[in-house]
Design a protein around this motif. Structure first.
Motif, PDB file in Angstrom:
ATOM      1  N   SER A  90       0.918  -1.289   0.106  1.00 26.94           N
ATOM      2  CA  SER A  90      -0.158   0.028  -0.054  1.00 26.94           C
ATOM      3  C   SER A  90       0.837   1.260  -0.020  1.00 26.94           C
ATOM      4  N   SER A  91       1.948   1.210   0.625  1.00 29.86           N
ATOM      5  CA  SER A  91       2.755   2.538   0.708  1.00 29.86           C
ATOM      6  C   SER A  91       3.317   2.880  -0.544  1.00 29.86           C
ATOM      7  N   ILE A  92       3.955   1.869  -1.372  1.00 32.20           N
ATOM      8  CA  ILE A  92       4.287   2.431  -2.764  1.00 32.20           C
ATOM      9  C   ILE A  92       3.311   2.763  -3.502  1.00 32.20           C
ATOM     10  N   ALA A  93       2.042   2.024  -3.633  1.00 34.36           N
ATOM     11  CA  ALA A  93       1.107   2.362  -4.370  1.00 34.36           C
ATOM     12  C   ALA A  93       0.573   4.015  -4.084  1.00 34.36           C
ATOM     13  N   GLN A  94       0.686   4.156  -2.873  1.00 33.26           N
ATOM     14  CA  GLN A  94       0.188   5.636  -2.122  1.00 33.26           C
ATOM     15  C   GLN A  94       1.401   6.592  -2.886  1.00 33.26           C
ATOM     16  N   GLU A  95       2.634   6.138  -3.040  1.00 38.09           N
ATOM     17  CA  GLU A  95       3.411   6.726  -3.386  1.00 38.09           C
ATOM     18  C   GLU A  95       3.512   7.320  -4.603  1.00 38.09           C
ATOM     19  N   VAL A  96       3.051   6.454  -5.568  1.00 35.95           N
ATOM     20  CA  VAL A  96       2.841   6.541  -7.066  1.00 35.95           C
ATOM     21  C   VAL A  96       1.616   7.480  -7.206  1.00 35.95           C
ATOM     22  N   GLN A  97       0.632   7.252  -6.435  1.00 32.52           N
ATOM     23  CA  GLN A  97      -0.535   8.136  -6.438  1.00 32.52           C
ATOM     24  C   GLN A  97      -0.028   9.661  -6.115  1.00 32.52           C
ATOM     25  N   ASP A  98       0.585   9.842  -4.980  1.00 29.78           N
ATOM     26  CA  ASP A  98       0.902  11.288  -4.694  1.00 29.78           C
ATOM     27  C   ASP A  98       1.871  11.770  -5.917  1.00 29.78           C
TER      28      ASP A  98
END
Length: 296
Positions: free
Chosen positions: A219-227
């Motif tokens: 989830s943290s990597i996916a959130q970084e890409v979204q950001d």
């Protein structure tokens, strides 16, 4: 089927696949570059083999999905298009039944709810055989174990962590509104379908953590890409000439591919949005999605 022939429908499906491969979507495979062990030819070949299957009115919805997955694997030896197949097949069925995108969300919901357990099992088999790395996996229902439930129940259970399942569960809310509206706005601005496709892809990437990335990397990597995607979208749509964004898009593309990050779910939603948009815009007697009846 008023307003559009089966041949026209197949041509439109294939055209949407082509636009997808032509669009410079960072992190995805396309004409701009290979990645993730695949190249553009894999996606073009996949489009060739699945288009006639998806548009074959003699087949049920589940059979179309399973046969498309099998044909893809036979043609290119990997899963290039499961999410696209899952999203496009119900849209095609609505068009076949009604010849219009009016009341689309209500009608696609009815198509999905009409899938019995037998046809749902066929769809679960397709998902399992494509081996997408966990699509639909939840503690209660795991489609990889072929649960004795209907597809709507399984997708509703997975909707909070899978973007394709979310469309099945909410009647294609994001596809019919967020995606189609973005395509309409930027197609009008730039007069280019493929650059409008990039805007649609980026708006999805900035609106949700991509579920394909989340399954593979957390989830943290996916959130970084979204950001990262949020300011990129704002920068991109600010250009009068989208060609001026090519360098920054290619830079982000290299960064994602070097980190083995493939925002596949956002790409799948983009193709579904493009197909629905084109149905409303290009086909005679087919009404546009926006404002055409009540959505549930």
């Amino acid at each position: 089927m008023p307003g559009i022939t089966q041949a026209d429908l197949a041509a439109l499906v294939y055209d949407c696949f082509l636009h997808d491969t032509n669009a410079l979507k960072p992190g995805n495979v396309g004409r701009h570059g290979a990645g993730h062990g695949m190249d553009c030819a894999d996606f073009l070949r996949s489009a060739e083999v699945v288009t006639p299957i998806l548009c074959d009115r003699r087949r049920g919805l589940g059979e179309r999905i399973l046969a498309s997955v099998a044909a893809t694997r036979a043609a290119v030896g990997c899963n290039t298009n499961l999410g696209m197949i899952l999203l496009l097949a119900p849209i095609i069925r609505v068009c076949e039944q009604h010849g219009s995108t009016a009341y689309f969300r209500r009608r696609v919901g009815a198509v999905l709810r009409a899938l019995g357990r037998g046809e749902s099992q066929t769809i679960f088999t397709a998902i399992r055989s494509a081996n997408p790395g966990g699509l639909g996996r939840v503690e209660r229902y795991d489609v990889n174990s072929l649960p004795d439930i209907d597809v709507c129940t399984a997708m509703d259970a997975a909707k909070d962590h899978d973007l394709i399942a979310r469309q099945y569960a909410n009647g294609y809310r994001e596809v019919a509104h967020l995606g189609v509206n973005c395509l309409q706005k930027y197609h009008r601005k730039w007069r280019s379908v493929e650059w409008a496709v990039v805007s649609c892809y980026l708006v999805y990437l900035g609106s949700f953590p991509d579920s394909h990335i989340r399954r593979k990397h957390g989830s943290s990597i996916a959130q970084e890409v979204q950001d990262r995607a949020i300011p990129l979208f704002q920068q991109f749509v600010g250009y009068d000439n989208p060609e001026d964004a090519r360098a920054v898009l290619l830079s982000f593309d290299r960064e994602l591919k070097e980190a083995e990050l493939n925002p596949g779910a956002c790409a799948d939603l983009t193709v579904a949005s493009l197909f629905l948009y084109r149905l409303g815009r290009d086909c005679r007697s087919v009404e546009t999605v926006a404002g055409s009846g009540k959505d549930r």
